[in-house]
Design a protein around this motif. Structure first.
Motif, PDB file in Angstrom:
ATOM      1  N   TYR A  85      -2.266  -7.992   0.287  1.00  0.00           N
ATOM      2  CA  TYR A  85      -1.973  -8.888  -0.508  1.00  0.00           C
ATOM      3  C   TYR A  85      -0.485  -8.755  -1.180  1.00  0.00           C
ATOM      4  N   LEU A  86       0.079  -9.687  -1.401  1.00  0.00           N
ATOM      5  CA  LEU A  86       1.428  -9.868  -2.104  1.00  0.00           C
ATOM      6  C   LEU A  86       1.352 -10.981  -3.080  1.00  0.00           C
ATOM      7  N   SER A 116      -7.359   3.856  11.082  1.00  0.00           N
ATOM      8  CA  SER A 116      -6.816   4.092   9.660  1.00  0.00           C
ATOM      9  C   SER A 116      -5.486   3.214   9.750  1.00  0.00           C
ATOM     10  N   ILE A 117      -5.212   2.724   8.413  1.00  0.00           N
ATOM     11  CA  ILE A 117      -3.802   2.167   8.196  1.00  0.00           C
ATOM     12  C   ILE A 117      -3.049   3.162   7.119  1.00  0.00           C
ATOM     13  N   ASN A 118      -2.069   3.780   7.468  1.00  0.00           N
ATOM     14  CA  ASN A 118      -1.414   4.802   6.869  1.00  0.00           C
ATOM     15  C   ASN A 118      -0.729   4.005   5.487  1.00  0.00           C
ATOM     16  N   SER A 135      -1.338 -13.034   1.960  1.00  0.00           N
ATOM     17  CA  SER A 135      -2.711 -12.121   2.643  1.00  0.00           C
ATOM     18  C   SER A 135      -2.169 -11.663   4.301  1.00  0.00           C
ATOM     19  N   CYS A 136      -2.422 -10.513   4.486  1.00  0.00           N
ATOM     20  CA  CYS A 136      -2.333 -10.160   5.832  1.00  0.00           C
ATOM     21  C   CYS A 136      -3.456  -9.270   6.166  1.00  0.00           C
ATOM     22  N   ASP A 190      -6.964  -3.896   0.505  1.00  0.00           N
ATOM     23  CA  ASP A 190      -8.478  -3.850   0.406  1.00  0.00           C
ATOM     24  C   ASP A 190      -8.689  -2.950   1.427  1.00  0.00           C
ATOM     25  N   ALA A 191      -8.993  -1.521   1.587  1.00  0.00           N
ATOM     26  CA  ALA A 191      -8.872  -0.801   2.670  1.00  0.00           C
ATOM     27  C   ALA A 191     -10.254  -1.234   3.509  1.00  0.00           C
TER      28      ALA A 191
END
Length: 121
Positions: free
Chosen positions: A79-80, A30-32, A21-22, A72-73
Motif C-alpha cells: 500500500y501507499l 516470497s517477495i523480497n 494498493s498493489c 500485508d505479506a
C-alpha cells in the motif's frame, strides 16, 4: 508467471489523500522487496518509497512525512498512503516487486501497469 495489479488512483484536490494498493498473484514463493515509483510527463521514473522483507522503509525526500508505504505479506499486497498531496505529485504510479518464485530460484523483477494520480491546485 506473476502479475501485479494496482488500484486506488484518481483525481484529488491539493491537500487531500489517496491510498494506492498493489496486489501480486501467481507463482510466488516470497517477495523480497516492494517499491512504489512514479513518472510524470517528460520526466524519468523515480522511486517514491520502498519496503524490504524485514519491513524497513525508505522514501524520496519529496514525499518524506507525507507518504507511508506498508505491506500485508499474507496477502502479497503493498500500500501507499498519500497525504497532503500536492500538484507536483501528479504522475503515473507504478508498483514494483522483487519476487522469488521458488525457494531455490533467483529473484525476478515485476511491474504493475500503473495508476494515474492527478492532484489539482
Amino acid at each position: 508467471q506473476v502479475r501485479l495489479v494496482e488500484s486506488g488512483g484518481g483525481l484529488v484536490q491539493g491537500g487531500g489523500s489517496l491510498r494506492l494498493s498493489c496486489a501480486a498473484s501467481g507463482s510466488i514463493f516470497s517477495i523480497n522487496a516492494w517499491g512504489w515509483y512514479r513518472q510524470a510527463p517528460g520526466k524519468q521514473r523515480e522511486l517514491v518509497a520502498g519496503i524490504n522483507g524485514g519491513g524497513r522503509t525508505n522514501y524520496a525526500d519529496s514525499v518524506e512525512g507525507r507518504f507511508t508505504i506498508s505491506r500485508d505479506a499474507a496477502k502479497n499486497t503493498v500500500y501507499l498512503q498519500m497525504n497532503s498531496l500536492k500538484p507536483e505529485d501528479t504522475a503515473v504510479y507504478y508498483c514494483n516487486a522483487e519476487v522469488r518464485r521458488v525457494s531455490w530460484g533467483r529473484v525476478y523483477d515485476y511491474w504493475g501497469q500503473g495508476t494515474q494520480v492527478t492532484v489539482s491546485s
